[in-house]
Design a protein around this motif. Structure first.
Motif, PDB file in Angstrom:
ATOM      1  N   GLU A 269       2.549   3.524  10.026  1.00 26.65           N
ATOM      2  CA  GLU A 269       1.959   4.608  10.816  1.00 26.65           C
ATOM      3  C   GLU A 269       1.241   4.073  12.049  1.00 26.65           C
ATOM      4  O   GLU A 269       1.358   4.645  13.134  1.00 26.65           O
ATOM      5  N   GLU A 270       0.505   2.983  11.882  1.00 25.46           N
ATOM      6  CA  GLU A 270      -0.217   2.408  13.015  1.00 25.46           C
ATOM      7  C   GLU A 270       0.744   1.876  14.074  1.00 25.46           C
ATOM      8  O   GLU A 270       0.502   2.031  15.271  1.00 25.46           O
TER       9      GLU A 270
ATOM     10  N   ARG B 123       0.223   2.591   5.855  1.00 25.33           N
ATOM     11  CA  ARG B 123      -0.688   2.517   6.989  1.00 25.33           C
ATOM     12  C   ARG B 123      -0.155   1.646   8.124  1.00 25.33           C
ATOM     13  O   ARG B 123      -0.294   1.988   9.295  1.00 25.33           O
TER      14      ARG B 123
ATOM     15  N   SER C  32       0.003   4.029   1.188  1.00 27.05           N
ATOM     16  CA  SER C  32      -0.334   4.890   2.309  1.00 27.05           C
ATOM     17  C   SER C  32       0.525   4.630   3.537  1.00 27.05           C
ATOM     18  O   SER C  32       0.473   5.396   4.488  1.00 27.05           O
TER      19      SER C  32
ATOM     20  N   THR D  99       0.836  -1.194   0.000  1.00 26.86           N
ATOM     21  CA  THR D  99       0.000   0.000   0.000  1.00 26.86           C
ATOM     22  C   THR D  99       0.874   1.247   0.000  1.00 26.86           C
ATOM     23  O   THR D  99       1.903   1.303   0.651  1.00 26.86           O
TER      24      THR D  99
END
Length: 139
Positions: free
Chosen positions: A32-33, A29, A27, A25
């Motif tokens: 970041e998480e 994600r 993004s 991905t």
């Protein structure tokens, strides 16, 4: 589940960082998480005395290298989310503070490499322009 693995096993930090790099991905994600979860860690409970403090402290010691490992493979993601972990610079665990400072160093190294590459590209571009000007004058 990944945070539990990071807490439990010291060899997981580089593997989880690579997993974040392999994520398809755009993004980022997962990275970041995970940084958000590291930012949410309660370092006060890790340093206080008590029955379970030793186990929690070793878990924190295992999580800390993840920040610097992630900064090696995804410096832009760590830079954009550095505000999540910066409050831990005021916390007591040395390993966590050291990992954050190391991550900042990796980010600065990445920025320096980008600037050097940009300067090299500009030098090549300028040299090509000089050669074209010279050729046009000779023609």
């Amino acid at each position: 589940a990944l945070m539990d693995l990071l807490h439990s096993f010291e060899h997981m930090a580089p593997l989880v960082a690579e997993l974040c790099c392999l994520s398809k991905t755009s993004s980022n994600r997962l990275s970041e998480e995970l940084l958000r979860e590291v930012g949410r860690l309660d370092t006060q409970s890790f340093t206080g005395g008590g029955h379970d403090a030793g186990g929690k402290a070793s878990g924190l010691k295992n999580v800390a290298p993840f920040i610097s490992e992630l900064a090696v493979v995804r410096p832009r993601v760590v830079l954009s989310n550095i505000s999540l972990v910066l409050p831990h610079l005021d916390s007591e665990p040395y390993g966590l503070r050291s990992a954050i400072v190391t991550a900042i160093g990796h980010i600065l190294e990445h920025i320096g490499q980008i600037k050097n590459n940009k300067n090299v590209d500009e030098d090549v571009y300028n040299e090509e322009n000089r050669m074209n000007i010279t050729k046009s004058r000779d023609a």
